[in-house]
Design an enzyme around this catalytic site. Structure first.
Site, PDB file in Angstrom:
ATOM      1  N   ASP A 171      -4.528   2.062   1.993  1.00 19.87           N
ATOM      2  CA  ASP A 171      -4.670   1.911   3.293  1.00 19.87           C
ATOM      3  C   ASP A 171      -5.769   2.270   4.131  1.00 19.87           C
ATOM      4  O   ASP A 171      -6.937   1.787   4.828  1.00 19.87           O
ATOM      5  CB  ASP A 171      -4.029   0.391   3.751  1.00 19.87           C
ATOM      6  CG  ASP A 171      -2.884   1.550   3.900  1.00 19.87           C
ATOM      7  OD1 ASP A 171      -2.306   2.770   3.268  1.00 19.87           O
ATOM      8  OD2 ASP A 171      -1.967   1.217   4.760  1.00 19.87           O
ATOM      9  N   GLU A 221       0.227   7.633  11.032  1.00 18.44           N
ATOM     10  CA  GLU A 221      -1.673   6.909  11.936  1.00 18.44           C
ATOM     11  C   GLU A 221      -1.984   8.402  12.860  1.00 18.44           C
ATOM     12  O   GLU A 221      -3.448   8.260  12.984  1.00 18.44           O
ATOM     13  CB  GLU A 221      -1.325   6.358  12.546  1.00 18.44           C
ATOM     14  CG  GLU A 221      -0.582   4.547  12.044  1.00 18.44           C
ATOM     15  CD  GLU A 221      -0.406   3.531  12.588  1.00 18.44           C
ATOM     16  OE1 GLU A 221      -0.355   3.497  13.563  1.00 18.44           O
ATOM     17  OE2 GLU A 221      -0.815   2.605  11.775  1.00 18.44           O
ATOM     18  N   HIS A 259       0.702  -1.296  -0.246  1.00 21.45           N
ATOM     19  CA  HIS A 259       0.176  -0.443  -0.118  1.00 21.45           C
ATOM     20  C   HIS A 259       1.002   1.172   0.040  1.00 21.45           C
ATOM     21  O   HIS A 259       1.084   1.809   1.111  1.00 21.45           O
ATOM     22  CB  HIS A 259      -0.758   0.300   0.910  1.00 21.45           C
ATOM     23  CG  HIS A 259      -2.884  -1.074   0.678  1.00 21.45           C
ATOM     24  ND1 HIS A 259      -3.241  -0.478   0.135  1.00 21.45           N
ATOM     25  CD2 HIS A 259      -2.690  -2.074   1.287  1.00 21.45           C
ATOM     26  CE1 HIS A 259      -3.798  -1.124  -0.129  1.00 21.45           C
ATOM     27  NE2 HIS A 259      -3.962  -2.154   0.854  1.00 21.45           N
ATOM     28  N   TYR A 265      -7.673   9.355 -17.792  1.00 16.96           N
ATOM     29  CA  TYR A 265      -8.391   9.890 -16.883  1.00 16.96           C
ATOM     30  C   TYR A 265      -8.688  11.714 -16.942  1.00 16.96           C
ATOM     31  O   TYR A 265      -8.187  12.096 -18.136  1.00 16.96           O
ATOM     32  CB  TYR A 265      -8.112  10.173 -15.559  1.00 16.96           C
ATOM     33  CG  TYR A 265      -7.353   8.632 -15.177  1.00 16.96           C
ATOM     34  CD1 TYR A 265      -7.132   8.444 -13.252  1.00 16.96           C
ATOM     35  CD2 TYR A 265      -6.501   8.073 -15.189  1.00 16.96           C
ATOM     36  CE1 TYR A 265      -7.916   7.640 -12.793  1.00 16.96           C
ATOM     37  CE2 TYR A 265      -5.901   7.180 -14.658  1.00 16.96           C
ATOM     38  CZ  TYR A 265      -6.036   6.374 -13.315  1.00 16.96           C
ATOM     39  OH  TYR A 265      -5.226   5.851 -12.602  1.00 16.96           O
TER      40      TYR A 265
END
Ligand SMILES: [Zn+2]
Ligand SMILES: [Zn+2]
Length: 431
Positions: A129, A406, A124, A331
């Protein structure tokens, strides 16, 4: 016009928004656990079965109406609020990348899988994630306050944002968002707004965004120069596609530097691959080149495509060679809806406790652009560089050492929950 002014103004938040923030704090520990679990078990585009399973189980436990298997592995959960009102869609991408993770994290990935026919390590490395975990946490926050929500929330967990790992080179590509829409995602329930967050280097917990064009459009460029093969010692008897290819590459630089109005919108033309020849003393028959074109404006995009074709063809022609040029759209530009940005800026400011910054244009592309073309969208960024490190020099997204602080993640959940509550309340149907 960055749509940024409102963020600094201290507007009072509603009690529902306050409630969302305290619920976000309560779910933070679980958010981090989910993120570590998903990080340790990354899955490539269109193979996200384990991740999709985790997500679907979680949404079902929360009492949402859940659909799985959309666009291969996509999951959608619908939360019905207790009162009538509009629909907000929130999107997370679930796929990982063919990257071998650097060592160091206790929950580092050791996963391997197949990417377009080749065995690869999987990581990831783009933070999807974290996106998945933040949206799982947001679902928990909002499900806990469903009685008071005036409207519906559509949680979109999409596969394959980075492209499918199952297609083979040369095959047609459909990105996860694109395929979900083709399968009718917005046909039965069309949201009134859609939001998504992406982690990137930046002060930990800082939210950034801009109005209008945000991420680039991306078109694939393929050029084949055909000459006439012959002896390298007698080039006058050949038409040399190697020399011609060199001229074409140089000529293409002027498409951006001389022909594009860069005050209107930037553009990038990159030739990233070139292949031709088999021996030092042979002038080959053909040289193949491939590259990418990035723009932030549909007119510029069309013009750059036309100029590239014309330049390559005429340069080849002047050498007696031939250039076959194809520009294949991938895109579109992600366009943040200006009204929505103005409405949401104060919420983003509160969600980040004032830690906000204007975002620069991003050279990468996003398949969120497919969603934002159909409904007003806002795509914003969350800084995840640990305190004490310089966001300008840390490992960027897609790098084997890409690192997510985090402690920033709860801010993403605060933002997604706060914006949803605010949007629903602003359109609440009072009866
Ligand atoms: Zn990425
Ligand atoms: Zn990404």
């Amino acid at each position: 016009m960055l749509g940024f002014a409102g963020a600094a103004q201290a507007q009072p938040s509603s009690s529902l928004e306050e409630q969302a923030y305290s619920r976000a704090a309560a779910v933070e520990q679980k958010l981090i656990e989910w993120r570590r679990d998903i990080h340790q078990h990354p899955e490539l585009g269109d193979q996200e079965t384990r991740t999709a399973g985790l997500v679907a189980d979680h949404l079902r436990k929360l009492g949402l109406e859940v659909r799985t298997g959309i666009a291969h592995t996509g999951v959608v959960g619908i939360l019905e609020g207790g009162k009538p009102g509009p629909t907000v869609a929130l999107r997370a991408d679930m796929d990982a990348l063919p990257v071998k993770e650097s060592e160091g994290l206790a929950f580092a990935s050791k996963a391997r899988s197949t990417y377009r026919g080749k065995e690869v390590d999987v990581m990831h490395a783009c933070g999807h994630d974290a996106h998945t975990a933040m949206l799982m946490a947001t679902a928990e926050v909002l499900a806990g306050m469903r009685e008071n929500l005036p409207g519906k929330v559509m949680f979109i967990f999409q596969p394959s944002e980075e492209g499918s790992s199952l297609v083979m080179p040369g095959q047609n590509k459909l990105w996860g968002a694109q395929l979900m829409l083709e399968e009718g995602l917005f046909k039965t329930l069309k949201p009134d707004a859609i939001f998504a967050v992406h982690v990137m280097p930046g002060r930990s917990g800082e939210l950034s965004w801009r109005a209008g064009a945000t991420t680039a459009s991306s078109d694939d460029l393929n050029i084949t120069v055909t000459g006439k093969q012959g002896h390298g010692g007698m080039p006058w008897n050949t038409i040399d596609p190697v020399v011609t290819a060199a001229q074409v590459i140089s000529g293409l630089q002027t498409v951006v530097s001389r022909k594009t109005n860069l005050t209107q919108s930037p553009a990038v033309v990159t030739v990233g691959m070139i292949q031709g020849g088999s021996a030092p003393n042979i002038v080959p028959q053909q040289v193949e080149m491939a590259g990418t074109i990035r723009t932030y404006d549909e007119n510029v995009r069309a013009q750059v495509g036309r100029d590239i074709k014309l330049s390559a063809q005429k340069i080849a022609e002047s050498a007696g060679a031939k250039a076959d040029v194809s520009v294949v759209p991938a895109y579109g530009t992600t366009i943040n809806d200006e009204k929505l940005v103005a409405q949401m800026a104060p919420v983003l400011g509160r969600a980040a406790s004032g830690k906000v910054a204007p975002a620069a244009l991003v050279g990468a592309s996003e398949d969120f652009s497919f969603f934002a073309r159909q409904v007003p969208g806002l795509y914003f960024f969350l800084g995840v560089t640990p305190n004490g490190q310089d966001p300008a020099t840390v490992a960027p997204n897609h790098n084997p050492s890409f690192f997510v602080d985090e402690s920033a993640l709860v801010t993403g959940t605060r933002a997604l929950s706060g914006m949803t509550v605010q949007f629903l309340q602003s359109r609440e149907k009072k009866s």
